[in-house]
Write an enzyme that holds these catalytic residues in place. Structure first.
Site, PDB file in Angstrom:
ATOM      1  N   TYR A 148      -1.906  -1.543  10.734  1.00  0.00           N
ATOM      2  CA  TYR A 148      -2.153  -1.991   9.354  1.00  0.00           C
ATOM      3  C   TYR A 148      -0.957  -1.634   8.470  1.00  0.00           C
ATOM      4  O   TYR A 148      -0.409  -2.477   7.759  1.00  0.00           O
ATOM      5  CB  TYR A 148      -3.430  -1.340   8.804  1.00  0.00           C
ATOM      6  CG  TYR A 148      -3.500  -1.344   7.312  1.00  0.00           C
ATOM      7  CD1 TYR A 148      -3.784  -2.510   6.618  1.00  0.00           C
ATOM      8  CD2 TYR A 148      -3.237  -0.186   6.570  1.00  0.00           C
ATOM      9  CE1 TYR A 148      -3.810  -2.527   5.228  1.00  0.00           C
ATOM     10  CE2 TYR A 148      -3.261  -0.190   5.193  1.00  0.00           C
ATOM     11  CZ  TYR A 148      -3.547  -1.350   4.525  1.00  0.00           C
ATOM     12  OH  TYR A 148      -3.561  -1.370   3.160  1.00  0.00           O
ATOM     13  N   LYS A 186       2.205  -3.938   6.454  1.00  0.00           N
ATOM     14  CA  LYS A 186       2.608  -3.876   5.041  1.00  0.00           C
ATOM     15  C   LYS A 186       4.132  -3.717   4.954  1.00  0.00           C
ATOM     16  O   LYS A 186       4.793  -4.387   4.154  1.00  0.00           O
ATOM     17  CB  LYS A 186       1.908  -2.718   4.329  1.00  0.00           C
ATOM     18  CG  LYS A 186       0.410  -2.931   4.151  1.00  0.00           C
ATOM     19  CD  LYS A 186       0.101  -4.130   3.275  1.00  0.00           C
ATOM     20  CE  LYS A 186      -1.375  -4.393   3.091  1.00  0.00           C
ATOM     21  NZ  LYS A 186      -1.672  -5.709   2.525  1.00  0.00           N
ATOM     22  N   SER A 195       0.840  -1.200   0.000  1.00  0.00           N
ATOM     23  CA  SER A 195       0.000   0.000   0.000  1.00  0.00           C
ATOM     24  C   SER A 195       0.871   1.244   0.000  1.00  0.00           C
ATOM     25  O   SER A 195       1.978   1.245   0.565  1.00  0.00           O
ATOM     26  CB  SER A 195      -0.852  -0.025   1.262  1.00  0.00           C
ATOM     27  OG  SER A 195      -1.377   1.246   1.527  1.00  0.00           O
TER      28      SER A 195
HETATM   29  N1  UFG Z   1     -12.640  10.978   3.186  1.00  0.00           N
HETATM   30  C1  UFG Z   1     -13.638  11.846   3.548  1.00  0.00           C
HETATM   31  N2  UFG Z   1     -14.820  11.327   4.017  1.00  0.00           N
HETATM   32  C2  UFG Z   1     -15.043   9.983   4.120  1.00  0.00           C
HETATM   33  C3  UFG Z   1     -14.002   9.088   3.736  1.00  0.00           C
HETATM   34  C4  UFG Z   1     -12.805   9.622   3.281  1.00  0.00           C
HETATM   35  O1  UFG Z   1     -13.481  13.065   3.471  1.00  0.00           O
HETATM   36  O2  UFG Z   1     -16.124   9.578   4.557  1.00  0.00           O
HETATM   37  C5  UFG Z   1     -11.378  11.516   2.627  1.00  0.00           C
HETATM   38  C6  UFG Z   1     -10.143  11.171   3.441  1.00  0.00           C
HETATM   39  O3  UFG Z   1      -9.927  12.116   4.459  1.00  0.00           O
HETATM   40  C7  UFG Z   1      -9.047  11.169   2.352  1.00  0.00           C
HETATM   41  C8  UFG Z   1      -9.796  10.701   1.105  1.00  0.00           C
HETATM   42  O4  UFG Z   1     -11.177  10.935   1.365  1.00  0.00           O
HETATM   43  O5  UFG Z   1      -8.610  12.491   2.124  1.00  0.00           O
HETATM   44  C9  UFG Z   1      -9.598   9.225   0.810  1.00  0.00           C
HETATM   45  O6  UFG Z   1      -9.922   8.471   1.956  1.00  0.00           O
HETATM   46  P1  UFG Z   1     -10.075   6.880   1.909  1.00  0.00           P
HETATM   47  O7  UFG Z   1     -10.479   6.437   3.289  1.00  0.00           O
HETATM   48  O8  UFG Z   1     -10.943   6.481   0.792  1.00  0.00           O
HETATM   49  O9  UFG Z   1      -8.612   6.371   1.560  1.00  0.00           O
HETATM   50  P2  UFG Z   1      -7.244   6.619   2.342  1.00  0.00           P
HETATM   51  O10 UFG Z   1      -6.345   7.342   1.396  1.00  0.00           O
HETATM   52  O11 UFG Z   1      -7.420   7.190   3.679  1.00  0.00           O
HETATM   53  O12 UFG Z   1      -6.791   5.111   2.598  1.00  0.00           O
HETATM   54  C10 UFG Z   1      -6.442   4.294   1.527  1.00  0.00           C
HETATM   55  C11 UFG Z   1      -6.665   2.841   1.916  1.00  0.00           C
HETATM   56  C12 UFG Z   1      -5.737   2.439   3.016  1.00  0.00           C
HETATM   57  C13 UFG Z   1      -4.334   2.800   2.675  1.00  0.00           C
HETATM   58  C14 UFG Z   1      -4.243   4.269   2.329  1.00  0.00           C
HETATM   59  C15 UFG Z   1      -2.872   4.730   1.964  1.00  0.00           C
HETATM   60  O13 UFG Z   1      -7.996   2.647   2.354  1.00  0.00           O
HETATM   61  O14 UFG Z   1      -5.821   1.043   3.165  1.00  0.00           O
HETATM   62  O15 UFG Z   1      -5.117   4.518   1.241  1.00  0.00           O
HETATM   63  O16 UFG Z   1      -2.491   4.238   0.772  1.00  0.00           O
HETATM   64  F1  UFG Z   1      -3.531   2.555   3.723  1.00  0.00           F
END
Ligand code: UFG
Length: 330
Positions: free
Chosen positions: A146, A150, A122
């Site tokens: 998590y 990785k 990841s």
């Molecule tokens: N976000 C919101 N509201 C929500 C969900 C997410 O504003 O309800 C925002 C987050 O703050 C972030 C973006 O949308 O800015 C993406 O969030 P995600 O949760 O979809 O994805 P992340 O980048 O946080 O996490 C993903 C994977 C993880 C991994 C990470 C880093 O889910 O497993 O990328 O690569 F670790």
């Protein structure tokens, strides 16, 4: 090819891409966060038989049973627990699951002389490095178990490959996979409240949830909301097929992203425009552990695997919505 976690979101799409590239696929999955229906749908889409084993890949006996019954010429290891927040609450569960399964599979590779191994890592391993993230960067420990699993699995695989020269490992660092297969038959169907942005957006779109909470608009980005590198899940899946085709001895690390950063607000607007639906949202506090920006330098995958992401944000939004409308329970 054995695909662990092959019934899950990324796994099911990867099975399709592998079959389209001429591979036979066997799936091992404990169905803890997936459903066997997806296997039936892959069979339907590809017209191929897919032997399926409902097992924990950390169960050595069950694993060896698969190798006894099938000619396995490589392993794509996608089975694993992936919820960042849950990993903070249940670190023992995450370390046990994600590390033991990887170690068991590598031991099986050595015992059964399986030389090709692809591991799903990841972008989280880059922590708060400067974007774009490049494979050669020093890894920064992310503040959750998590992400630690990785990094640890990457190190375990690297150490083992070093002393087993015939063993070839491809470590794929995923950015943010979204979207669904173009058929609308398979896609992301999280249990309970979605943690990730796109499944939350699609559920707001069809009225299952009232509004999207946007986690912070005070980041140093173009509109203050977080930047991510969203990649169509079928592009990501095809990245696995390319990694297997081009696997050579040693350990190889590749970013699988598009190289394009998109903010949360930009994604919401793109989704609304693509699907003519309104996504009500509220700006709320930042989510703990989030970084401002995360996107890939994709040149290594392009150069060495001949792979680049082909599908744009519009397709990602349309395909995610098609799947949501077709298959989610109310
Ligand atoms: N976000 C919101 N509201 C929500 C969900 C997410 O504003 O309800 C925002 C987050 O703050 C972030 C973006 O949308 O800015 C993406 O969030 P995600 O949760 O979809 O994805 P992340 O980048 O946080 O996490 C993903 C994977 C993880 C991994 C990470 C880093 O889910 O497993 O990328 O690569 F670790």
């Amino acid at each position: 090819m054995l695909v662990t976690g092959g019934a899950g979101y990324i796994g099911s799409h990867t099975c399709i891409a592998l079959i389209e590239n001429g591979h036979s696929v066997v799936v091992a999955d404990n169905l803890s966060n997936s459903n066997k229906d997806s296997i039936e749908k892959i069979k339907h889409l590809t017209s191929k038989e897919i032997p399926f084993y409902k097992i924990d890949v950390s169960d050595q006996q069950a694993l060896e049973n698969i190798f006894a019954n099938h000619h396995i010429d490589g392993i794509i290891h996608l089975a694993g627990m992936k919820a960042v927040g849950e990993s903070v609450e249940k670190p023992a569960l995450y370390y046990t699951n994600n590390l033991v399964s990887t170690i068991m599979l590598v031991n099986a590779c050595l015992k059964f002389n399986i030389k090709r191994f692809v591991f799903s890592s990841s972008a989280t391993v880059y922590g708060e490095n400067k974007v774009p993230f490049v494979e050669t960067m020093d890894l920064l420990p992310p503040a959750n178990p998590y992400g630690e699993t990785k990094i640890m699995c990457e190190r375990i695989l690297t150490d083992i490959a070093k002393v087993n020269p015939a063993f070839s490992v491809s470590i794929l660092r995923y950015f943010n996979p979204i979207g669904a297969h173009e058929s609308g038959l398979i896609g992301e169907a999280p249990n309970g409240t979605p943690n990730n942005l796109m499944p939350y957006v699609t559920q707001v779109g069809r009225g299952k949830r009232q509004y999207l909470s946007i986690f912070g608009n005070d980041y140093l980005t173009v509109d203050g909301t977080g930047v991510r590198d969203y990649i169509h899940v079928m592009d990501l899946a095809e990245g696995h097929a390319a990694a297997i085709e081009h696997l050579t001895k040693g350990v190889h690390v590749y970013n699988l992203g598009t190289g394009q950063g998109t903010t949360v607000l930009q994604l919401v607007k793109a989704f609304e425009a693509a699907n003519r639906v309104t996504i009500p949202y509220k700006i709320v506090d930042r989510r703990q552990g989030d970084i401002a920006s995360c996107y890939a330098d994709t040149s290594k995958a392009q150069r060495e695997l001949g792979w680049t992401a082909k599908r744009d944000l519009l397709s990602m939004c349309r395909d995610a919505w098609r799947f949501e409308q077709n298959f989610q329970e109310a």
